[in-house]
Design a protein around this motif. Structure first.
Motif, short mmCIF file in Angstrom:
data_model
loop_
_atom_site.label_atom_id
_atom_site.label_comp_id
_atom_site.label_asym_id
_atom_site.label_seq_id
_atom_site.Cartn_x
_atom_site.Cartn_y
_atom_site.Cartn_z
N SER A 107 -40.59 28.57 26.83
CA SER A 107 -39.81 27.35 26.74
C SER A 107 -40.64 26.21 26.14
N ALA A 108 -40.00 25.42 25.29
CA ALA A 108 -40.65 24.26 24.67
C ALA A 108 -39.66 23.10 24.65
N PRO A 109 -40.14 21.87 24.76
CA PRO A 109 -39.23 20.72 24.62
C PRO A 109 -38.62 20.71 23.23
N ARG A 110 -37.38 20.30 23.15
CA ARG A 110 -36.69 20.31 21.85
C ARG A 110 -37.03 19.05 21.07
N TRP A 111 -37.55 19.25 19.88
CA TRP A 111 -37.81 18.11 19.00
C TRP A 111 -36.52 17.79 18.25
N ILE A 112 -35.99 16.59 18.47
CA ILE A 112 -34.78 16.16 17.78
C ILE A 112 -35.20 15.25 16.63
N PRO A 113 -35.14 15.75 15.41
CA PRO A 113 -35.59 14.93 14.29
C PRO A 113 -34.64 13.76 14.05
N PRO A 114 -35.18 12.64 13.60
CA PRO A 114 -34.31 11.50 13.28
C PRO A 114 -33.51 11.79 12.02
N PRO A 115 -32.39 11.10 11.81
CA PRO A 115 -31.63 11.30 10.58
C PRO A 115 -32.38 10.76 9.39
N PRO A 116 -32.16 11.32 8.22
CA PRO A 116 -32.80 10.79 7.00
C PRO A 116 -32.39 9.33 6.76
N THR A 117 -33.23 8.61 6.06
CA THR A 117 -32.93 7.23 5.76
C THR A 117 -31.66 7.10 4.91
N LYS A 118 -30.96 6.02 5.12
CA LYS A 118 -29.77 5.73 4.31
C LYS A 118 -30.11 4.76 3.18
N LYS A 119 -31.36 4.33 3.11
CA LYS A 119 -31.78 3.39 2.08
C LYS A 119 -31.82 4.07 0.71
N ASP A 120 -31.45 3.31 -0.30
CA ASP A 120 -31.48 3.82 -1.67
C ASP A 120 -32.86 3.52 -2.25
N LEU A 121 -33.77 4.48 -2.06
CA LEU A 121 -35.16 4.29 -2.48
C LEU A 121 -35.37 4.83 -3.89
N ASP A 122 -36.51 4.49 -4.46
CA ASP A 122 -36.88 5.01 -5.78
C ASP A 122 -37.48 6.40 -5.58
N TRP A 123 -36.62 7.41 -5.58
CA TRP A 123 -37.03 8.77 -5.26
C TRP A 123 -37.72 9.44 -6.44
N ALA A 124 -38.75 10.22 -6.13
CA ALA A 124 -39.40 11.06 -7.15
C ALA A 124 -38.47 12.22 -7.50
N ASP A 125 -38.44 12.56 -8.75
CA ASP A 125 -37.60 13.68 -9.21
C ASP A 125 -38.43 14.96 -9.16
N LEU A 126 -38.49 15.57 -7.97
CA LEU A 126 -39.32 16.76 -7.80
C LEU A 126 -38.53 18.02 -8.15
N PRO A 127 -39.10 18.89 -8.97
CA PRO A 127 -38.43 20.16 -9.29
C PRO A 127 -38.25 21.01 -8.03
N ILE A 128 -37.12 21.68 -7.93
CA ILE A 128 -36.82 22.56 -6.80
C ILE A 128 -36.90 24.00 -7.28
N ILE A 129 -37.76 24.79 -6.64
CA ILE A 129 -38.03 26.17 -7.05
C ILE A 129 -37.46 27.13 -6.01
N ASP A 130 -36.70 28.12 -6.46
CA ASP A 130 -36.21 29.18 -5.58
C ASP A 130 -37.34 30.18 -5.39
N PHE A 131 -38.02 30.05 -4.25
CA PHE A 131 -39.25 30.80 -4.05
C PHE A 131 -39.00 32.26 -3.65
N SER A 132 -37.76 32.63 -3.39
CA SER A 132 -37.48 34.02 -3.05
C SER A 132 -37.86 34.95 -4.19
N LYS A 133 -37.87 34.42 -5.41
CA LYS A 133 -38.20 35.24 -6.58
C LYS A 133 -39.70 35.56 -6.66
#
Length: 366
Positions: A8-34
């Motif tokens: 048994s472990a205490p449940r970590w409840i993550p906070p919701p993501p921010t709703k702010k419109d930030l200057d996000w980095a455009d990071l490539p998303i790779i399907d690593f299953s390949k």
């Protein structure tokens, strides 16, 4: 066969993501299953090679762990920081300042950030073998088999396939870098790493321009971060602007460290990043996270590999081969410097450096 009952472990409840419109980095998303097959790696390698030479960061999805499995690891992280007393933490304190070892707890307020402000960053580092001589807090002992399995997955299924892709991009045998990263190799290199960032006062934020960890490059070869929802990580984009890394559920954020830059003769660049105060709707929250910091074996000399690509493009060396440090030497120099030794200015107003015996071992990007 009956299902295995997990402790048994205490449940970590993550906070919701921010709703702010930030200057996000455009990071490539790779399907690593390949990446698990030679054919898949041949398909992925050109893109991964290009990404890690330009953007320097990428997000991996389908990396082999379900969201439930990742969530479980964060639950164990909650044990590390809420179920272990301060006295017991000090019994398992790392010897970061004395020996350049991160294994164990790093307490808060060890590092100086700026203008006399100390960090509010606590961490617990495990040797990648988990059972390899490291003693753990009693509350963590029931979870050690799970932590061992987690380390093995990150090392063999994620790290090794990333290293194979990077080797293919340099037109060398795809096991070249893998052979430098033994799971059971002798040395003090850590693999699994948990951290918690705690809120700071308004006065401290003002003194440090809201920077929690200064812009820097990582010491090791490859850093694998398990994406978590509190926005605080920023990367220095190729155009010179700091941009935020956006949370992607159950994704990995991967970047290159200084050691791989040296091993690749500058073909892959260590990527610059920092941690800053979260946006307004996430301030006052504890930021719990998990990394897998990969380092080459301690006895690996950090000199460029032989590659036809380097013969064509030229080799960039941080050290001449005859004086290049081993991974163990470089790790100790860097770990005993960050936040612990005084930085001095450079000819660029936005940069500081730490020099030891005439050698620049660390640079901050402000």
């Amino acid at each position: 066969m009956p299902a295995t009952t997990l402790p048994s472990a205490p449940r970590w409840i993550p906070p919701p993501p921010t709703k702010k419109d930030l200057d996000w980095a455009d990071l490539p998303i790779i399907d690593f299953s390949k990446a698990s097959t030679p054919e898949g790696r041949a398909e992925l390698a050109p893109r991964v090679c290009d990404v890690m030479r330009t953007v320097g960061f990428m997000c991996l999805v389908n990396h082999g762990l379900t969201k439930a499995q990742t969530d479980r690891f964060f639950d164990i992280g909650e044990v590390v920081f809420t179920q272990v007393s301060e006295d017991e933490r000090m019994q398992h304190a790392s010897k970061l300042a004395e020996e350049g070892s991160k294994i164990g707890y790093k307490p808060r307020a060890l590092w100086t950030i700026d203008n006399g402000v100390r960090d509010q960053h606590e961490q617990y580092a495990l040797h990648r073998t988990v059972f390899g001589g490291q003693k753990h807090p009693k509350a963590l002992e029931p979870f050690l088999p799970e932590l061992r399995a987690f380390c093995e997955h990150n090392h063999y299924n994620v790290l090794h396939n990333i290293l194979r892709l990077l080797a293919i991009g340099m037109e060398i045998d795809e096991e070249t870098f893998v052979k430098m990263h033994g799971f059971d190799a002798v040395g003090d290199s850590h693999g699994t790493f948990l951290y918690a960032n705690y809120p700071r006062t308004a006065e401290e934020e003002s003194k440090t321009n809201s920077v929690w960890l200064k812009g820097h490059t990582d010491t090791g070869t490859v850093t694998i971060l398990y994406s978590q929802p509190i926005a605080a990580l920023q990367i220095l984009s190729p155009d010179g602007k700091w941009r935020w890394v956006k949370h992607i559920e159950n994704a990995l954020v991967v970047n290159i460290g200084e050691s791989l830059e040296m091993l690749s003769g500058g073909f892959y660049k260590a990527t610059i990043h920092r941690v800053v105060q979260p946006p307004m709707d996430q301030r006052g929250l504890v930021r719990l996270g998990a990394y897998y910091f990969a380092l080459a074996d301690d006895d690996v000399k950090l000199v460029p590999v032989k590659s036809p690509v380097l013969e064509e493009e030229g080799v960039v060396r941080k050290f001449e081969d005859d004086v290049a440090p081993t991974m163990g030497e470089w790790r100790k120099m860097r770990y005993m410097a960050y936040g612990l030794k005084k930085a001095i200015g450079t000819d660029k107003a936005t940069q500081e450096q730490i020099v030891d015996n005439g050698v620049q071992i660390l640079k901050y990007y402000n």
